[in-house]
Design an enzyme around this catalytic site. Sequence first.
Site, PDB file in Angstrom:
ATOM      1  N   ARG A 104       0.850  -1.198   0.000  1.00 19.70           N
ATOM      2  CA  ARG A 104       0.000   0.000   0.000  1.00 19.70           C
ATOM      3  C   ARG A 104       0.882   1.244   0.000  1.00 19.70           C
ATOM      4  O   ARG A 104       1.849   1.336   0.749  1.00 19.70           O
ATOM      5  CB  ARG A 104      -0.953  -0.007   1.207  1.00 19.70           C
ATOM      6  CG  ARG A 104      -2.246  -0.766   0.902  1.00 19.70           C
ATOM      7  CD  ARG A 104      -3.221  -0.770   2.061  1.00 19.70           C
ATOM      8  NE  ARG A 104      -2.861  -1.777   3.031  1.00 19.70           N
ATOM      9  CZ  ARG A 104      -2.402  -1.518   4.242  1.00 19.70           C
ATOM     10  NH1 ARG A 104      -2.261  -0.268   4.640  1.00 19.70           N
ATOM     11  NH2 ARG A 104      -2.087  -2.499   5.052  1.00 19.70           N
ATOM     12  N   GLY A 243      -3.941  -3.810  -2.596  1.00 18.71           N
ATOM     13  CA  GLY A 243      -4.287  -2.906  -1.493  1.00 18.71           C
ATOM     14  C   GLY A 243      -4.508  -1.479  -1.970  1.00 18.71           C
ATOM     15  O   GLY A 243      -5.134  -0.674  -1.286  1.00 18.71           O
ATOM     16  N   LYS A 250      -9.541  -2.140   1.041  1.00 17.75           N
ATOM     17  CA  LYS A 250      -9.260  -1.146   2.069  1.00 17.75           C
ATOM     18  C   LYS A 250      -9.858   0.234   1.765  1.00 17.75           C
ATOM     19  O   LYS A 250     -10.211   0.978   2.685  1.00 17.75           O
ATOM     20  CB  LYS A 250      -7.756  -1.065   2.313  1.00 17.75           C
ATOM     21  CG  LYS A 250      -7.176  -2.356   2.899  1.00 17.75           C
ATOM     22  CD  LYS A 250      -7.975  -2.797   4.096  1.00 17.75           C
ATOM     23  CE  LYS A 250      -7.335  -3.853   4.984  1.00 17.75           C
ATOM     24  NZ  LYS A 250      -6.604  -4.936   4.413  1.00 17.75           N
ATOM     25  N   CYS A 295       0.862  -9.333  10.578  1.00 17.77           N
ATOM     26  CA  CYS A 295       1.152  -9.813  11.941  1.00 17.77           C
ATOM     27  C   CYS A 295       0.485 -11.151  12.243  1.00 17.77           C
ATOM     28  O   CYS A 295       0.318 -11.522  13.392  1.00 17.77           O
ATOM     29  CB  CYS A 295       0.716  -8.781  12.970  1.00 17.77           C
ATOM     30  SG  CYS A 295       1.743  -7.312  12.983  1.00 17.77           S
ATOM     31  N   LYS A 297      -2.694 -12.303  11.086  1.00 18.52           N
ATOM     32  CA  LYS A 297      -4.150 -12.341  11.198  1.00 18.52           C
ATOM     33  C   LYS A 297      -4.744 -13.495  10.397  1.00 18.52           C
ATOM     34  O   LYS A 297      -5.569 -14.258  10.904  1.00 18.52           O
ATOM     35  CB  LYS A 297      -4.730 -11.000  10.721  1.00 18.52           C
ATOM     36  CG  LYS A 297      -6.244 -10.908  10.827  1.00 18.52           C
ATOM     37  CD  LYS A 297      -6.728  -9.465  10.980  1.00 18.52           C
ATOM     38  CE  LYS A 297      -6.122  -8.527   9.970  1.00 18.52           C
ATOM     39  NZ  LYS A 297      -6.592  -8.755   8.604  1.00 18.52           N
ATOM     40  N   ASP A 311      -9.869 -10.931   7.032  1.00 18.04           N
ATOM     41  CA  ASP A 311      -9.322  -9.569   6.977  1.00 18.04           C
ATOM     42  C   ASP A 311     -10.267  -8.500   7.518  1.00 18.04           C
ATOM     43  O   ASP A 311      -9.831  -7.611   8.229  1.00 18.04           O
ATOM     44  CB  ASP A 311      -8.932  -9.232   5.533  1.00 18.04           C
ATOM     45  CG  ASP A 311      -8.033  -8.003   5.429  1.00 18.04           C
ATOM     46  OD1 ASP A 311      -7.197  -7.797   6.322  1.00 18.04           O
ATOM     47  OD2 ASP A 311      -8.168  -7.261   4.444  1.00 18.04           O
ATOM     48  N   ARG A 405       1.569 -12.660  -2.398  1.00 16.09           N
ATOM     49  CA  ARG A 405       0.232 -13.039  -1.931  1.00 16.09           C
ATOM     50  C   ARG A 405      -0.373 -14.174  -2.739  1.00 16.09           C
ATOM     51  O   ARG A 405       0.073 -14.483  -3.838  1.00 16.09           O
ATOM     52  CB  ARG A 405      -0.695 -11.821  -2.057  1.00 16.09           C
ATOM     53  CG  ARG A 405      -0.251 -10.604  -1.235  1.00 16.09           C
ATOM     54  CD  ARG A 405      -1.031 -10.487   0.012  1.00 16.09           C
ATOM     55  NE  ARG A 405      -0.560  -9.445   0.918  1.00 16.09           N
ATOM     56  CZ  ARG A 405      -1.213  -9.107   2.037  1.00 16.09           C
ATOM     57  NH1 ARG A 405      -2.332  -9.719   2.356  1.00 16.09           N
ATOM     58  NH2 ARG A 405      -0.733  -8.170   2.828  1.00 16.09           N
TER      59      ARG A 405
HETATM   60  C1  SPV Z   1      -3.331  -5.631   4.583  1.00 15.09           C
HETATM   61  O1  SPV Z   1      -2.220  -5.186   4.242  1.00 15.09           O
HETATM   62  O2  SPV Z   1      -3.864  -5.353   5.666  1.00 15.09           O
HETATM   63  C2  SPV Z   1      -4.051  -6.515   3.678  1.00 15.09           C
HETATM   64  C3  SPV Z   1      -3.673  -6.515   2.279  1.00 15.09           C
HETATM   65  O3  SPV Z   1      -4.982  -7.142   4.081  1.00 15.09           O
HETATM   66  S1  SPV Z   1      -4.045  -5.021   1.542  1.00 15.09           S
HETATM   67  O4  SPV Z   1      -4.754  -4.182   2.462  1.00 15.09           O
HETATM   68  O5  SPV Z   1      -4.844  -5.311   0.373  1.00 15.09           O
HETATM   69  O6  SPV Z   1      -2.772  -4.425   1.188  1.00 15.09           O
HETATM   70 MN    MN Z   2      -5.631  -6.346   6.019  1.00 16.04          MN
END
Ligand code: SPV
Ligand code: MN
Length: 661
Positions: A104, A243, A250, A295, A297, A311, A405
């Site tokens: 990101r 991302g 997101k 971390c 998840k 997520d 990924r």
């Molecule tokens: C994160 O980095 O929290 C993700 C992948 O789940 S993304 O947000 O798509 O980068």
């Molecule tokens: Mn995420």
Amino acid sequence: MKTNTAHKRHAHDVDISRLEMMRTYLSSLMDEANQKKMMECSFDVLEPIYNGATRMSPKSIFINNGSAEDINYIRQKALEIGEEFELAQDGHTCHFDGPNDQGRDTANTKYLANADTEISSLQKKEELQVGVVEARTIITDIMKTKEMIISFISRGPIGSPVSDPTLQVTDSYYVIHSEFMLYRMMDPTTFSKEVADKGYMFKNYHSAGRLTESMVSADLQDRRIYMDVEHFRSYSSNNQYAGNSIAPKKINHRFANMNNIRNYFGERLDEHMFIAGFEMEDEIVYFGGAYPSGCGKTGTSMTGTHLVGDDLAKIFIDTKSGEVRAVNPERGMFGIIEGVNEEDDPETLKVLKGGGHEVIFSNLLVSDGKPYWNGMGETLPEKGINYLGDWSTQAGTPASHKNARFTITLDALENYDPATEDPAGVKLSGLLFGGRDYTTMPTIVMAHDWMSTVVHGAIIRSATTATEIGADGSEKRSPFANEAFFPGPLAHYINHYKAFGENPAIDEDNLPSGFQVNYWLHKSGRGTLAPGEPDGLIGEKRDTKVWMRIMALMHTGQVESIWTPIGRIPKYQDLKKLFSEIIDKDYDKSTYTKQFSLYVDNLIERIDMSTMEFSKEKGMPDAFFLVLDTWRRDLVALKVTVGSIVTPDQMIEYVMTNQPR
Ligand code: SPV
Ligand code: MN
């Protein structure tokens, strides 16, 4: 039901001549089949499509109605133009993002908002008009040589009161292929009806921009992720990494948070949480777990017997039952692949290796049509190609990016819970908060009450990870592991969270317990290393199964726990038994003591730092600081009596003698 009335348009307002004009223009860019699909769009849905087309000037337009036929077309096109390539396994493809587009882009991610709309102190804001002009300038004519794809998405199970109708406009087949796996797609008729019912929609314009010969975004200097929170409209340009590009993830998670604050204050939470169920004697206990990106998840969610999401979670109150329930806005997983191996994550590995399920791999090594990644537990081939180009063992670069990924649908996994598609969601019993914390928090602490839950969520800190471009591993604040995705001031978030737990619609017995969890304690953080002893984690990944079970038992009150100033911790005997039963591991007392002792000075430092940081936020509730002050007071008293390091045994004795509560 409350709706965003500002965006609601009534049938009688529809300007017929304008509708005709839009249809005529759009028709000139479509074949007959697409024109037919277009006619299903309501005025409100057609207008943003028209706005996008007149701005970005595509060569043609494809309307994706989510049918098998349309998805096949998308898959084919992604291969044909080279955004993806096929791997040896049927249904497996690989996509590469550019070398500098692997996470990101926080530097160019901004909220566009009116001058009087407050934005989080941890995020970037641009004045609405200035930002819109900049974004629009960048995307003008950006699709001249490309096809514009229109998709209709439900962020949540179709029919759920909390699902967000979401429009995606993009020129990337990879983006739509991924979104097909990650979200529920609708046809334009159903979507138009949903938009009319809900009174709002999220609108997303994305373009990968000019592509290089290797089919990656060429103009990274013009990469922007701009989110207009006044109109729930996003502009994402010159990028491909999911991302940044896959708005329903997101970008729209942020809109959902803003929507909650404005229209569902104290009623709905949109969290950066997995949702997973853990089978107990006669029930399934579901948790939501918030961990900063990178971390663990996804890995933790996989320890659940009933996986709903890895997520994101849309949490709401079912007013009939008085329960706190949650749905997953997604139906797929975009997971970090590094370290997925037979020992740590066999269930995911099976899907990634086996046939029968669709997988998109990204940013790893491919050799002879086979994907390879670091930590897969196999010897890597000598040569191959990865996101940097030709790769060989001599290159000295890692085979796969740390943020490489895989994309799969959740129903490919053995622990998939069909309740994922239930519009009513699942009942949540616990909220977990954890960061990458090497020294301070014990492995599990159960909050004393709702306000302490809020504080535990607010104060987590974490080392930064490869999910964000430029992260250097330094420690930063990560409130609720959601701070990157919460547009408003932190005080709004905290007041909203507080109000949620205090909402009288929640039946008292149905209030979820809060836990702060920490799997990242290092040996060096808990006592001194012997000379020559290498540092490392105290626990192991597989221990997570035990941690989940003990938390479920603590929540239901089936085990006793030990009071400490900051919350309750589990007892050794219970853990020892569970370790043996669940993962056949001998859990020794000295490990327990390392993981659950209170390092009082570290904790006081964390409290003081948090108090200082949150004092800078305007409009924080007094109750928040009262919790921190009480923790501090009780820790100081404990230290005076026992010392700087307090073992669980000493804690038990202290409680017996001093009756601190
Ligand atoms: C994160 O980095 O929290 C993700 C992948 O789940 S993304 O947000 O798509 O980068
Ligand atoms: Mn995420």
